[in-house]
Design an enzyme around this catalytic site. Structure first.
Site: not given
Ligand code: UD1
Length: 345
Positions: A131, A155, A159
């Protein structure tokens, strides 16, 4: 045709990759404990591949930490397993902070057990689900594979640890063919709407949360932070369509089979970033649904921007992403509409 063992093949990325591998002609044995997935996903994979189970797709309910389960998978029908595609693992950041021991046990110890079983069964080819999370808050964006490894949570530590373990194994004897694929943000679904992402409980990730709000299962979206140093204040990720990702696995496997034994570490991402607000707008356009959202506080542990440098993947795997953010939104929405409660409809 060659037989492959797919660990965690019923999960989101596993199921889509199983389909791509079946379409490429491989025979698969899937081992999955179904702790965060459903056997129904594999039934649908076989339907999409126009197969009658267990034709070319055999399923073992089992745990990668259990050597008997693994040997059963390796010895099925007395055919040698040529390569392993290793997805099985735990993947929720928050949960890993609360419960690091299970993350080290399943992700790291589980991979040790798998590698031992591979040696016992004379298999030395493995594609591992790594990842981009292991880059932490990289100063260089787009992020090349040579960037510093700086995991920020348990996590991500697991990895990074598995990548180190694979490097040690690769150096310990000749003959190992190993690929660590560093995924950026996999989203979307198969365009048929038959398979997709089906998280248990409240989704942690953006896309499943967003589609559940759009279908009316949840009230509104919270954008995690509007004050990030980005174009519109929301943070930026490199979203990759899960079918592109599945094809990336096929490309990596081909290189491992065709070339000399090696340790290959590559990013799988598009090289293009989108902000959360851009995702919301694109989703609204593709679905025709207005998604209620509010700008909330930053989520602990988030980083402002994560974008792959995809050049090595192109150079080494002759692979790049083909599908757009609009397709990711359209396919995720088609899946959500056809399966409002995932596989438990
Ligand atoms: C997350 C994990 C990452 C993991 C990946 C697996 C964290 C900090 N990181 O990545 O380690 O490998 O998932 O798929 O959890 N967001 C919102 N509102 C929401 C949900 C998300 O604004 O309700 C934003 C987040 O701040 C981020 C983006 O959407 O900027 C993507 O979020 P997410 O899908 O959770 O992925 P990551 O955080 O990038």
């Amino acid at each position: 045709m060659a037989k492959l063992l797919v660990t965690g093949g019923a999960g989101f990325i596993g199921s889509h990759t199983c389909l791509a591998l079946l379409e490429a002609g491989f025979s698969l044995v899937v081992i999955d404990d179904f702790s965060n997935s459903s056997p129904e996903a594999l039934k649908r994979v076989s339907t999409l591949a126009r197969l009658q189970l267990p034709e070319r797709l055999q399923i073992i309910e089992g745990d990668i930490r259990n050597s008997e389960d693994l040997d059963k998978a390796f010895l099925l029908n007395n055919e040698l397993v040529e390569a392993v595609i290793h997805f099985a693992g735990l993947k929720a950041v928050e949960e890993s902070i609360r419960n690091p021991l299970s993350y080290w046990d399943v992700n790291v110890n589980g991979t040790c057990c798998l590698l031992e079983a591979m040696r016992r069964n004379r298999c030395r080819t493995i594609v591992f689900s790594s990842s981009a999370t292991l880059y932490g808050n990289s100063e260089r964006v787009p992020i090349p594979e040579t960037s510093l490894i700086e995991p920020l949570n348990p996590y991500a530590n697991t990895k990074a640890a598995v990548e180190t373990l694979l490097a040690d194994v690769s150096a310990s004897e000749t003959g190992w063919r190993i690929a660590s694929l560093r995924y950026f943000n996999p989203v979307g679904a198969h365009p048929s709407g038959l398979i997709g992402e089906a998280p248990n409980g409240i989704p942690n990730n953006l896309f499943p949360y967003l589609t559940q709000v759009a279908i009316g299962r949840r009230k509104d979206m919270e954008v995690f932070g509007g004050d990030w140093p980005t174009i519109d204040g929301s943070n930026i990720r490199d979203y990759i369509h899960v079918m592109d990702l599945a094809e990336g696995h096929c490309a990596a496997l081909k290189v491992l089979r065709d070339e000399e034994p090696q340790l290959l570490t590559v990013n799988l991402g598009s090289g293009r970033g989108y902000s959360v607000l851009e995702v919301l707008r694109t989703f609204e356009k593709e679905s025709g649904i207005k998604v209620p959202f509010k700008i909330g506080k930053r989520r602990a542990g988030d980083i402002p921007s994560s974008i792959a440098d995809p050049n090595l993947a192109m150079e080494r795997l002759s692979w790049k992403t083909k599908r757009t953010l609009s397709e990711m939104c359209r396919d995720a929405w088609a899946w959500q509409q056809a399966n409002p409660y995932g596989y438990s409809n």
